[in-house]
Design a protein around this motif. Sequence first.
Motif, mmCIF file in Angstrom:
data_model
loop_
_atom_site.group_PDB
_atom_site.id
_atom_site.type_symbol
_atom_site.label_atom_id
_atom_site.label_comp_id
_atom_site.label_asym_id
_atom_site.label_seq_id
_atom_site.Cartn_x
_atom_site.Cartn_y
_atom_site.Cartn_z
ATOM 1 N N TRP A 15 0.833 -1.212 0.000
ATOM 2 C CA TRP A 15 0.000 0.000 0.000
ATOM 3 C C TRP A 15 0.858 1.249 0.000
ATOM 4 O O TRP A 15 0.498 2.259 -0.613
ATOM 5 N N ARG A 16 2.001 1.188 0.670
ATOM 6 C CA ARG A 16 2.897 2.341 0.697
ATOM 7 C C ARG A 16 3.410 2.659 -0.708
ATOM 8 O O ARG A 16 3.509 3.824 -1.101
ATOM 9 N N LEU A 17 3.732 1.623 -1.469
ATOM 10 C CA LEU A 17 4.205 1.826 -2.845
ATOM 11 C C LEU A 17 3.123 2.405 -3.735
ATOM 12 O O LEU A 17 3.408 3.161 -4.667
ATOM 13 N N ARG A 18 1.877 2.063 -3.482
ATOM 14 C CA ARG A 18 0.764 2.539 -4.307
ATOM 15 C C ARG A 18 0.304 3.943 -3.943
ATOM 16 O O ARG A 18 -0.373 4.587 -4.726
ATOM 17 N N ALA A 19 0.661 4.407 -2.746
ATOM 18 C CA ALA A 19 0.222 5.727 -2.289
ATOM 19 C C ALA A 19 0.984 6.828 -3.019
ATOM 20 O O ALA A 19 2.160 6.690 -3.341
ATOM 21 N N ASP A 22 3.612 9.856 1.407
ATOM 22 C CA ASP A 22 3.547 9.298 2.765
ATOM 23 C C ASP A 22 2.292 9.776 3.486
ATOM 24 O O ASP A 22 1.666 9.023 4.225
ATOM 25 N N GLU A 23 1.922 11.031 3.246
ATOM 26 C CA GLU A 23 0.727 11.585 3.885
ATOM 27 C C GLU A 23 -0.534 10.885 3.389
ATOM 28 O O GLU A 23 -1.443 10.604 4.167
ATOM 29 N N ALA A 24 -0.574 10.622 2.099
ATOM 30 C CA ALA A 24 -1.731 9.925 1.532
ATOM 31 C C ALA A 24 -1.827 8.511 2.089
ATOM 32 O O ALA A 24 -2.924 8.032 2.412
ATOM 33 N N PHE A 25 -0.697 7.849 2.226
ATOM 34 C CA PHE A 25 -0.697 6.509 2.795
ATOM 35 C C PHE A 25 -1.181 6.552 4.244
ATOM 36 O O PHE A 25 -2.042 5.779 4.645
ATOM 37 N N ALA A 26 -0.633 7.459 5.041
ATOM 38 C CA ALA A 26 -0.988 7.545 6.461
ATOM 39 C C ALA A 26 -2.471 7.845 6.666
ATOM 40 O O ALA A 26 -3.059 7.410 7.655
ATOM 41 N N ALA A 27 -3.077 8.559 5.731
ATOM 42 C CA ALA A 27 -4.490 8.927 5.855
ATOM 43 C C ALA A 27 -5.434 7.889 5.254
ATOM 44 O O ALA A 27 -6.650 8.014 5.387
ATOM 45 N N ALA A 29 -7.546 4.450 4.469
ATOM 46 C CA ALA A 29 -8.278 3.445 5.254
ATOM 47 C C ALA A 29 -7.457 2.169 5.386
ATOM 48 O O ALA A 29 -7.474 1.518 6.437
ATOM 49 N N GLU A 30 -6.723 1.826 4.330
ATOM 50 C CA GLU A 30 -5.900 0.618 4.356
ATOM 51 C C GLU A 30 -4.793 0.723 5.398
ATOM 52 O O GLU A 30 -4.553 -0.212 6.156
ATOM 53 N N ALA A 31 -4.127 1.866 5.444
ATOM 54 C CA ALA A 31 -3.053 2.055 6.424
ATOM 55 C C ALA A 31 -3.596 1.978 7.842
ATOM 56 O O ALA A 31 -2.983 1.345 8.715
ATOM 57 N N CYS A 32 -4.728 2.601 8.076
ATOM 58 C CA CYS A 32 -5.322 2.566 9.424
ATOM 59 C C CYS A 32 -5.706 1.147 9.817
ATOM 60 O O CYS A 32 -5.441 0.709 10.939
ATOM 61 N N ALA A 33 -6.316 0.415 8.897
ATOM 62 C CA ALA A 33 -6.723 -0.963 9.189
ATOM 63 C C ALA A 33 -5.509 -1.851 9.467
ATOM 64 O O ALA A 33 -5.511 -2.644 10.407
ATOM 65 N N LEU A 34 -4.478 -1.705 8.656
ATOM 66 C CA LEU A 34 -3.284 -2.528 8.844
ATOM 67 C C LEU A 34 -2.505 -2.124 10.089
ATOM 68 O O LEU A 34 -1.924 -2.981 10.758
ATOM 69 N N ALA A 35 -2.506 -0.851 10.433
ATOM 70 C CA ALA A 35 -1.824 -0.403 11.647
ATOM 71 C C ALA A 35 -2.484 -1.009 12.884
ATOM 72 O O ALA A 35 -1.795 -1.479 13.796
ATOM 73 N N ARG A 36 -3.817 -1.021 12.907
ATOM 74 C CA ARG A 36 -4.528 -1.636 14.034
ATOM 75 C C ARG A 36 -4.199 -3.121 14.123
ATOM 76 O O ARG A 36 -3.933 -3.655 15.206
ATOM 77 N N LEU A 37 -4.185 -3.773 12.993
ATOM 78 C CA LEU A 37 -3.901 -5.203 12.948
ATOM 79 C C LEU A 37 -2.459 -5.493 13.373
ATOM 80 O O LEU A 37 -2.203 -6.375 14.186
ATOM 81 N N TYR A 38 -1.522 -4.738 12.851
ATOM 82 C CA TYR A 38 -0.108 -4.917 13.164
ATOM 83 C C TYR A 38 0.134 -4.710 14.659
ATOM 84 O O TYR A 38 0.829 -5.502 15.306
ATOM 85 N N GLY A 39 -0.447 -3.660 15.196
ATOM 86 C CA GLY A 39 -0.306 -3.392 16.625
ATOM 87 C C GLY A 39 -0.864 -4.519 17.476
ATOM 88 O O GLY A 39 -0.242 -4.936 18.459
ATOM 89 N N ALA A 40 -2.016 -5.030 17.109
ATOM 90 C CA ALA A 40 -2.637 -6.119 17.873
ATOM 91 C C ALA A 40 -1.780 -7.379 17.829
ATOM 92 O O ALA A 40 -1.613 -8.057 18.848
ATOM 93 N N LEU A 54 -10.486 -11.209 11.341
ATOM 94 C CA LEU A 54 -10.274 -9.859 10.824
ATOM 95 C C LEU A 54 -11.597 -9.155 10.578
ATOM 96 O O LEU A 54 -12.604 -9.796 10.270
ATOM 97 N N ASP A 55 -11.573 -7.819 10.662
ATOM 98 C CA ASP A 55 -12.764 -7.082 10.259
ATOM 99 C C ASP A 55 -12.687 -6.849 8.744
ATOM 100 O O ASP A 55 -11.678 -7.152 8.101
ATOM 101 N N ASP A 56 -13.746 -6.322 8.180
ATOM 102 C CA ASP A 56 -13.808 -6.150 6.721
ATOM 103 C C ASP A 56 -12.700 -5.238 6.198
ATOM 104 O O ASP A 56 -12.109 -5.513 5.149
ATOM 105 N N ALA A 57 -12.405 -4.150 6.914
ATOM 106 C CA ALA A 57 -11.359 -3.222 6.462
ATOM 107 C C ALA A 57 -9.990 -3.900 6.442
ATOM 108 O O ALA A 57 -9.211 -3.710 5.504
ATOM 109 N N GLN A 58 -9.701 -4.698 7.454
ATOM 110 C CA GLN A 58 -8.426 -5.406 7.509
ATOM 111 C C GLN A 58 -8.339 -6.439 6.391
ATOM 112 O O GLN A 58 -7.313 -6.562 5.719
ATOM 113 N N ARG A 59 -9.409 -7.161 6.190
ATOM 114 C CA ARG A 59 -9.446 -8.178 5.137
ATOM 115 C C ARG A 59 -9.252 -7.524 3.768
ATOM 116 O O ARG A 59 -8.485 -8.002 2.932
#
Length: 78
Positions: A15-19, A22-27, A29-40, A54-59
């Motif tokens: 996702w980072r490569l497709r953004a 960096d600001e677009a990636f950080a904002a 939905a994919e980055a937020c979903a993966l950050a929550r998952l990675y942290g957990a 997984l929730d739908d956003a993470q999936r």
Amino acid sequence: MNYAIRDIEAAIGGWRLRAASDEAFAASAEACALARLYGAVIVYGCEALADVELDDAQRDALRILSTPPIGKSSPSTH
């Protein structure tokens, strides 16, 4: 399907490569979903997570693992 931490890291990288930036990636939905998952995964010390955990956003964010990068197509069979 089970996802290990390396799969989550690969999805974040994809996702980072497709953004556009960096600001677009950080904002995104994919980055937020993966950050929550990675942290957990780190906090709870999970070795892998099943798709049903997984929730739908993470999936949806993890689907990048099976999607060719923009501008790339799968090899054609002639």
